[in-house]
Design a protein around this motif. Structure first.
Motif, mmCIF file in Angstrom:
data_model
loop_
_atom_site.group_PDB
_atom_site.id
_atom_site.type_symbol
_atom_site.label_atom_id
_atom_site.label_comp_id
_atom_site.label_asym_id
_atom_site.label_seq_id
_atom_site.Cartn_x
_atom_site.Cartn_y
_atom_site.Cartn_z
ATOM 1 N N TYR A 240 23.164 -18.817 6.135
ATOM 2 C CA TYR A 240 21.873 -18.131 6.205
ATOM 3 C C TYR A 240 21.995 -16.848 5.400
ATOM 4 O O TYR A 240 23.087 -16.314 5.206
ATOM 5 C CB TYR A 240 21.462 -17.830 7.654
ATOM 6 C CG TYR A 240 22.363 -16.851 8.364
ATOM 7 C CD1 TYR A 240 22.144 -15.471 8.291
ATOM 8 C CD2 TYR A 240 23.444 -17.308 9.121
ATOM 9 C CE1 TYR A 240 22.985 -14.577 8.932
ATOM 10 C CE2 TYR A 240 24.279 -16.418 9.762
ATOM 11 C CZ TYR A 240 24.048 -15.055 9.668
ATOM 12 O OH TYR A 240 24.885 -14.167 10.299
ATOM 13 N N PHE A 241 20.868 -16.373 4.913
ATOM 14 C CA PHE A 241 20.883 -15.122 4.160
ATOM 15 C C PHE A 241 19.489 -14.522 4.136
ATOM 16 O O PHE A 241 18.487 -15.227 4.325
ATOM 17 C CB PHE A 241 21.400 -15.337 2.734
ATOM 18 C CG PHE A 241 20.547 -16.231 1.876
ATOM 19 C CD1 PHE A 241 19.605 -15.695 0.989
ATOM 20 C CD2 PHE A 241 20.665 -17.622 1.941
ATOM 21 C CE1 PHE A 241 18.814 -16.522 0.203
ATOM 22 C CE2 PHE A 241 19.885 -18.448 1.155
ATOM 23 C CZ PHE A 241 18.951 -17.894 0.274
ATOM 24 N N ASN A 242 19.463 -13.223 3.918
ATOM 25 C CA ASN A 242 18.199 -12.505 3.774
ATOM 26 C C ASN A 242 17.946 -12.326 2.275
ATOM 27 O O ASN A 242 18.687 -11.594 1.608
ATOM 28 C CB ASN A 242 18.290 -11.142 4.464
ATOM 29 C CG ASN A 242 16.968 -10.383 4.437
ATOM 30 O OD1 ASN A 242 16.102 -10.633 3.599
ATOM 31 N ND2 ASN A 242 16.814 -9.426 5.337
ATOM 32 N N PRO A 243 16.956 -12.991 1.712
ATOM 33 C CA PRO A 243 16.729 -12.922 0.260
ATOM 34 C C PRO A 243 16.422 -11.510 -0.233
ATOM 35 O O PRO A 243 16.606 -11.224 -1.423
ATOM 36 C CB PRO A 243 15.537 -13.853 0.040
ATOM 37 C CG PRO A 243 14.873 -13.978 1.373
ATOM 38 C CD PRO A 243 15.959 -13.852 2.386
ATOM 39 N N LEU B 253 15.118 -24.252 5.795
ATOM 40 C CA LEU B 253 14.011 -23.636 6.520
ATOM 41 C C LEU B 253 14.174 -22.128 6.521
ATOM 42 O O LEU B 253 15.247 -21.594 6.210
ATOM 43 C CB LEU B 253 13.923 -24.139 7.958
ATOM 44 C CG LEU B 253 14.981 -23.663 8.961
ATOM 45 C CD1 LEU B 253 14.482 -23.883 10.388
ATOM 46 C CD2 LEU B 253 16.300 -24.396 8.761
ATOM 47 N N THR B 254 13.088 -21.438 6.858
ATOM 48 C CA THR B 254 13.082 -19.981 6.970
ATOM 49 C C THR B 254 12.636 -19.603 8.376
ATOM 50 O O THR B 254 11.638 -20.122 8.883
ATOM 51 C CB THR B 254 12.134 -19.349 5.939
ATOM 52 O OG1 THR B 254 12.566 -19.698 4.622
ATOM 53 C CG2 THR B 254 12.121 -17.829 6.080
ATOM 54 N N LYS C 221 16.777 -17.140 5.509
ATOM 55 C CA LYS C 221 16.722 -18.519 5.027
ATOM 56 C C LYS C 221 17.983 -19.227 5.466
ATOM 57 O O LYS C 221 19.080 -18.675 5.367
ATOM 58 C CB LYS C 221 16.593 -18.556 3.493
ATOM 59 C CG LYS C 221 15.248 -18.017 2.971
ATOM 60 C CD LYS C 221 15.143 -18.199 1.464
ATOM 61 C CE LYS C 221 13.807 -17.681 0.952
ATOM 62 N NZ LYS C 221 12.666 -18.468 1.486
ATOM 63 N N PHE C 222 17.840 -20.451 5.941
ATOM 64 C CA PHE C 222 18.973 -21.220 6.439
ATOM 65 C C PHE C 222 19.226 -22.407 5.505
ATOM 66 O O PHE C 222 18.291 -23.103 5.106
ATOM 67 C CB PHE C 222 18.713 -21.700 7.865
ATOM 68 C CG PHE C 222 18.663 -20.563 8.848
ATOM 69 C CD1 PHE C 222 19.789 -20.203 9.568
ATOM 70 C CD2 PHE C 222 17.493 -19.833 9.024
ATOM 71 C CE1 PHE C 222 19.759 -19.148 10.464
ATOM 72 C CE2 PHE C 222 17.447 -18.772 9.927
ATOM 73 C CZ PHE C 222 18.594 -18.429 10.630
ATOM 74 N N ALA C 223 20.498 -22.584 5.157
ATOM 75 C CA ALA C 223 20.833 -23.555 4.116
ATOM 76 C C ALA C 223 22.056 -24.378 4.491
ATOM 77 O O ALA C 223 22.788 -24.066 5.438
ATOM 78 C CB ALA C 223 21.081 -22.823 2.801
ATOM 79 N N ILE C 224 22.268 -25.428 3.705
ATOM 80 C CA ILE C 224 23.457 -26.284 3.899
ATOM 81 C C ILE C 224 24.350 -26.195 2.660
ATOM 82 O O ILE C 224 23.973 -25.670 1.643
ATOM 83 C CB ILE C 224 23.052 -27.748 4.143
ATOM 84 C CG1 ILE C 224 22.203 -28.276 2.984
ATOM 85 C CG2 ILE C 224 22.314 -27.869 5.457
ATOM 86 C CD1 ILE C 224 21.878 -29.753 3.131
#
Length: 248
Positions: free
Chosen positions: A221-224, A239-240, A245-248
Motif C-alpha cells: 500500500y502507498f499514499n500517492p 483498490l483505494t 492505494k493497495f496493490a499486489i
C-alpha cells in the motif's frame, strides 16, 4: 327393563360387518400414512433440535460469529468491529444481506443464509490463534503509525497487508520480521512505530487477525501524495481506501 336379545344383536353385527370393516381399514391406513410422512421418534426429535441449535442468532458469540461478521463486512454489509458478538449491528447487517439475496429476512443465520455467505455452520474456529499478545500490540502500533487518521476499514486494511506478507513466501514469516524488514515501512524508519496505539488501532489489529481483509490479498500500500519510491508505482493497484492505494 327389556331383556337383552343375543340373537338380535348378532344379526345387527352381521348386517353392518362390511361397514365396520371399512371403518377399521380407514383408521389403520390413516395411522400408517402418518407414520410414513413424519415418524416422530426420539432420534428424529434430536436431529431437529440439532439443526435448530446450529443456527446463529442475536445474543450468540464466538468464532463462528466472527466468521459471519467478517464475511458481511467483506460483502459490504458493515457490522463495524469483528468482535464475535452477535449484537444489533450484526443483526441488521444479516437482515440487509438476506433481503439483498431474496432470503427470508429473519436476522438468523441458518443453513440458507450461511450458504449464501459462503460459510458452513459446522463447528470450527476462524482467524488465527497462533498470534501472541505481543504480535497484536506490534500490529496495532504499525497500524497506528501508518494509518491513523484513515477510515477504520483503511486501518484494518493496513493490518491485513502485514498479515498477508507474513503468509507470503516472499516475506518474513513473523509479524516482527515483516514490520522491521529494512525499509519496509516508513513508520519504522522515522520512529513513529514507537507511538502508543489507540483503541481504534487495537481493534483494527484484532479484526485483521480474525481474518478481515478488505484488500483481498494485497501485499503493498502507498499514499500517492507522499510516495517517493518509483518502484511502488509499478505494482498493480487493486483498490483505494482513504488516502492509500493497495496493490499486489
Amino acid at each position: 327393563m327389556k331383556k337383552f336379545d343375543k340373537t338380535q344383536f348378532v344379526n345387527i353385527i352381521n348386517k353392518n360387518k362390511l361397514l365396520i370393516t371399512i371403518i377399521c381399514a380407514l383408521i389403520a391406513f390413516a395411522c400408517f400414512t402418518t407414520a410414513i410422512v413424519y415418524p416422530f421418534t426420539s432420534s428424529n426429535v434430536a436431529q431437529v433440535d440439532s439443526l435448530e441449535a446450529a443456527a446463529i442468532r442475536k445474543g450468540d458469540s464466538g468464532s463462528k460469529v466472527k466468521e459471519i461478521q467478517r464475511k458481511l463486512n467483506e460483502l459490504g454489509f458493515s457490522v463495524g468491529s469483528v468482535d464475535g458478538i452477535f449484537g444489533s449491528k450484526t443483526l441488521q447487517a444479516v437482515k440487509n444481506f438476506q433481503k439483498s439475496r431474496g432470503l427470508v429476512v429473519d436476522g438468523i443465520v441458518g443453513n440458507a443464509t450461511a450458504k449464501a455467505l459462503g460459510i458452513t455452520l459446522s463447528s470450527g474456529s476462524s482467524g488465527n490463534s497462533n498470534y501472541s499478545g505481543g504480535d497484536i500490540y506490534l500490529l496495532a502500533k504499525t497500524i497506528h503509525a501508518e494509518a491513523r487518521g484513515e477510515p477504520y476499514i483503511g486501518q484494518v486494511a493496513v493490518g491485513a497487508v502485514v498479515l498477508n506478507r507474513v503468509r507470503s513466501s516472499s516475506f518474513p514469516n513473523t509479524i516482527s520480521g515483516v514490520v522491521y524488514q529494512p525499509w519496509a515501512f516508513t513508520a519504522v524508519h522515522d520512529g513513529q512505530i514507537n507511538l502508543e496505539p489507540n483503541d481504534s488501532a487495537m481493534r483494527a489489529a484484532k479484526d485483521a487477525m480474525n481474518g478481515w481483509d478488505p484488500t483481498n490479498g494485497c501485499l503493498y500500500y502507498f499514499n500517492p501524495a507522499t510516495a517517493t519510491s518509483k518502484w511502488i508505482w509499478s505494482r498493480e493497484v487493486k483498490l483505494t481506501i482513504g488516502k492509500h492505494k493497495f496493490a499486489i
